[in-house]
Scaffold this active site. Sequence first.
Site, short mmCIF file in Angstrom:
data_model
loop_
_atom_site.label_atom_id
_atom_site.label_comp_id
_atom_site.label_asym_id
_atom_site.label_seq_id
_atom_site.Cartn_x
_atom_site.Cartn_y
_atom_site.Cartn_z
N ASP A 1 81.83 -7.09 19.93
CA ASP A 1 81.36 -5.92 20.63
C ASP A 1 79.85 -5.88 20.43
O ASP A 1 79.28 -6.69 19.68
CB ASP A 1 82.05 -4.66 20.08
N ARG B 1 79.97 0.68 34.95
CA ARG B 1 78.53 0.37 34.95
C ARG B 1 77.99 0.04 36.33
O ARG B 1 76.79 0.09 36.54
CB ARG B 1 78.25 -0.81 34.02
N HIS C 1 80.31 3.36 17.97
CA HIS C 1 78.91 3.34 18.40
C HIS C 1 78.02 4.06 17.38
O HIS C 1 76.84 3.72 17.23
CB HIS C 1 78.74 4.01 19.76
N HIS D 1 89.82 -3.87 22.17
CA HIS D 1 88.89 -4.31 21.13
C HIS D 1 89.74 -4.75 19.95
O HIS D 1 90.36 -3.89 19.31
CB HIS D 1 87.95 -3.21 20.71
#
Length: 441
Positions: free
Chosen positions: A337, A160, A264, A252
Amino acid sequence: MVRCIRTTGLAVIATMVAGCAATGASAPVRAQGQAASPSVASPSAASPEPSTPAPAGSPAQVEAVLRKMSLEEKVGQLFMPVLYGPAADTSSPENRARYGVDTPAKMIEKYRPGGVILFPWANNVKGVRQVVALTNGLQKASPKIPLLVGADQENGRVSRLAPLVTDMPGASVIGSTGDPALARKAAKVTGTELKALGINLDFAPVADVNVNPRNPVIGPRAYGSNPKKVAPMVAAAVEGFHDAGIASTAKHFPGHGDTNVDSHTGLPVIQHSRAQWEKLDAPPFAAAIGADVDAIMSAHVVMPKLDPSGDPATLSKPILTGLLRDKLGFDGVVSTDALDMAGVRKKYGDAQVAVRAVQAGADILLMPPNYSAAYDGVLSAVKSGKISKARLDQSVRRVLKLKFNRGLLVKAPVADPDEAERVLRSPEHRKVARLINSRAR
């Protein structure tokens, strides 16, 4: 000496991760979507909320801060939203739509969240000096309790902060070297650069074991497909982030490596038995715990043989509390998450998702899509007793203790833009990236 596991339970895992953190040095010793509804009170005007008795080992500074907090402030500490704009005082229609205020600074003043997470798509990442000014401005807006400022900087596929930071190889490349010391070096480089930007928490390393070659979401983000090899890499990365002085997050839990659905966009179901989970998924998380990882992120995956309810792990008390806390002995922060992902929103509304996550054992509610609904939902649940005040204090203590451990409880360090420009993409950091690439197989 770094512990490889905190509990004598699950002997099979303890055996598997024996020597998991043997990377040449011991872990360092820790230093210290809508406008808000009328029910959201100004925390500064609220009266302090009596706290529950301190558990053994809770730092005195943490208890002193907790005693002075109002109920609204305590609930705020559980949240880590995305705020929009390149500066703390940037007016943004996204902020007004989601939080009922124009700027990131005003949102922080209104809700007193425990932290924020930065993303390029939220216009948070434009340049080195801009990010430093942003993080300093966000901390200035939270003078009473400093913020956790997080980033999802795994390197490789998920980067990111690119292109500001050193282009470090991803986990699969590091894993292919077979050398945990390189995982530690890479994490130290990344952690050092994040810290120079004013970021104090990385949502890394990935502790999933990528046993399914069709996995659409993990793949090269994992160190590999063999838990015996992944576990020491994960432990070494945790130590590297600590070498740099920032917090790390293993993810995770309980394991996202054997899925063919992206959480997602859908809800993956993993049919691992308890014995398979202990053998395949658990060892890297046990290794991270042994290396004193600060936080563990939950997965939006269903494991019906670990919890037959059909709820994703993020909302599962048998998984987050029963396995992660009681069996693996983790006493740090559990983060969800992102709560805007489809995998966690299949069965419940946004307010109920937030409440159920806390009831399951989560301490940080990451990126709720409807902030006011989630905040009001948790606040109402505490007032009604659906979430006990003792349970709320438990989570707030963990968040405050993480801040204490990383020197963030009283006053956040001020990032220096000149130092950041010197540190980021430095010759010595790029040398580490070249070394890893040269050793990759």
